[in-house]
Scaffold this active site. Structure first.
Site, PDB file in Angstrom:
ATOM      1  N   HIS A   1       1.024   5.767  -1.028  1.00 44.50           N
ATOM      2  CA  HIS A   1       0.153   6.911  -1.686  1.00 44.50           C
ATOM      3  C   HIS A   1       1.187   7.575  -2.698  1.00 44.50           C
ATOM      4  CE1 HIS A   1      -1.870   7.683   2.436  1.00 44.50           C
ATOM      5  NE2 HIS A   1      -2.070   6.478   2.009  1.00 44.50           N
TER       6      HIS A   1
ATOM      7  N   ASP B   1       1.845  -5.301 -19.858  1.00 44.28           N
ATOM      8  CA  ASP B   1       2.569  -6.307 -19.418  1.00 44.28           C
ATOM      9  C   ASP B   1       2.232  -6.823 -18.048  1.00 44.28           C
ATOM     10  OD1 ASP B   1       4.147  -6.657 -21.813  1.00 44.28           O
ATOM     11  OD2 ASP B   1       5.662  -5.259 -21.222  1.00 44.28           O
TER      12      ASP B   1
ATOM     13  N   HIS C   1      -7.429   8.851  -1.714  1.00 42.57           N
ATOM     14  CA  HIS C   1      -6.573   8.009  -0.710  1.00 42.57           C
ATOM     15  C   HIS C   1      -5.305   7.663  -1.463  1.00 42.57           C
ATOM     16  CE1 HIS C   1      -6.205   4.678   2.387  1.00 42.57           C
ATOM     17  NE2 HIS C   1      -5.022   5.299   2.142  1.00 42.57           N
TER      18      HIS C   1
ATOM     19  N   TYR D   1       7.162 -15.445 -22.507  1.00 44.51           N
ATOM     20  CA  TYR D   1       8.089 -14.325 -22.421  1.00 44.51           C
ATOM     21  C   TYR D   1       8.932 -14.802 -21.169  1.00 44.51           C
ATOM     22  CZ  TYR D   1       9.917  -9.758 -20.849  1.00 44.51           C
ATOM     23  OH  TYR D   1      10.740  -8.537 -20.734  1.00 44.51           O
TER      24      TYR D   1
ATOM     25  N   HIS E   1       0.839  -1.062   0.055  1.00 47.71           N
ATOM     26  CA  HIS E   1       0.057  -0.027   0.005  1.00 47.71           C
ATOM     27  C   HIS E   1       0.967   1.182   0.172  1.00 47.71           C
ATOM     28  CE1 HIS E   1      -2.902   3.107   0.638  1.00 47.71           C
ATOM     29  NE2 HIS E   1      -2.774   3.114   2.090  1.00 47.71           N
TER      30      HIS E   1
HETATM   31 ZN    ZN Z   1      -3.079   4.993   2.875  1.00 52.55          ZN
END
Ligand code: ZN
Length: 235
Positions: free
Chosen positions: A98, A121, A172, A230, A96
Site C-alpha cells: 500500500h 524503462d 486498495h 542496455y 503487494h
Molecule cells: Zn492490500
C-alpha cells in the site's frame, strides 16, 4: 523435500521490502514461485518483519493453495498471489504493498500515466487500474477476486504482464511482479518512485503530456525484448 533456497529468497525479499520504506507495520508481502516443483512461497500473516526468519515462510501448492511446508498461517493476500501465478505464466515473484504514492493514484481512481523515461524503462505504457470489485466479489473470496480483476484488466485491455509488470487496484493498493522475487521488489520500488514523480508532474502542470511513443519505445525496448542492448549481457 525442503524448499530452503526458495524460502530464503522470499524471506530476504520481504526483509528488503521492509527496509525499502514502501511498507509500515506488517503491511505488504512478497512471494516467489518454483514452477518445476509447483509451489509458491509467501510471508506468513501478521508477523513483524524484524522477527521474520526463513523457516517462517509458508510453502503452498500453486494449484490449490494447500500448505506444503510451514506452521504459520500464510499472508491473507495469498489467494491474489496464487491467481497471478496461475494466469501470468512467466512471472516468478509478486509484491503487494500500500505504498503511499502509488496507492494515492489507486485511491483517486486513476491509472498511472507514463510521463517520462524512468517509467518507460520499466513499464511499456501506463500502469493500469482495475475495475472496482462488485459487492458479491467483496463478500465472497475477496482476495481471489482481487487477483481475478487484475487478470481481467490485462486480458481485456490487451496488456502484457511482461511489458507492464504492475497494476493499481482502486481504493486498495498495488501489485507488482517480475521474473523473480528481487525483480518484483525492484518493480515495486520503481513504481512508487514514478507514482511520486507523476503526482508532482501534474501538480506543476495539470496539462502535462504523456511521453512520446518514440521515446517510450526507445527506453522500454532498449532494456527489454529481442533487441535489448542496455546493461551487460546475461551470462
Ligand atoms: Zn492490500
Amino acid at each position: 523435500m525442503g524448499f530452503e533456497k526458495l524460502k530464503e529468497e522470499v524471506w530476504l525479499a520481504n526483509k528488503e521490502l521492509a527496509e525499502s520504506g514502501l511498507v509500515i507495520l506488517t503491511w505488504g508481502n512478497v512471494s516467489g514461485v518454483d514452477r518445476d516443483a509447483g509451489v509458491v512461497a509467501i510471508k506468513p500473516s501478521g508477523v513483524d518483519y524484524d522477527d521474520l526468519v526463513p523457516e517462517d515462510i509458508v510453502v503452498l501448492s500453486i494449484d490449490n493453495g494447500e500448505v506444503i511446508e510451514g506452521s504459520l498461517r500464510p499472508s491473507s493476500d495469498t489467494p491474489s498471489h496464487l491467481l497471478l501465478y496461475q494466469e501470468f505464466k512467466s512471472i516468478g515473484g509478486v509484491v503487494h504493498t500500500h505504498s503511499t504514492y502509488a496507492t494515492s493514484w489507486a485511491q483517486a481512481g486513476r491509472e498511472l500515466p507514463c510521463f517520462g523515461t524512468t517509467h518507460a524503462d520499466y513499464f511499456y505504457g501506463p500502469v493500469p487500474l482495475t475495475r472496482n470489485l462488485t459487492l458479491e466479489e467483496i463478500k465472497h473470496e475477496y482476495e481471489r477476486n482481487t487477483g481475478k480483476v487484475i487478470v481481467e484488466r490485462f486480458l481485456e485491455g490487451d496488456v502484457s504482464p511482461d511489458e507492464v509488470p504492475g497494476v493499481l487496484v482502486p481504493n486498495h493498493g498495488v501489485f507488482s511482479w517480475g521474473k523473480d522475487t528481487m525483480a518484483a521488489l525492484e518493480t515495486s520500488i520503481v513504481l512508487e518512485e514514478v507514482a511520486k514523480m507523476a503526482l508532482y508532474t501534474i501538480l506543476l502542470n495539470p496539462q502535462a503530456d504523456d511521453i512520446h511513443q518514440a521515446l517510450l519505445d526507445k527506453h522500454f525496448l532498449r532494456k527489454h525484448g529481442p533487441g535489448a542492448y542496455y546493461g551487460q549481457e546475461q551470462q
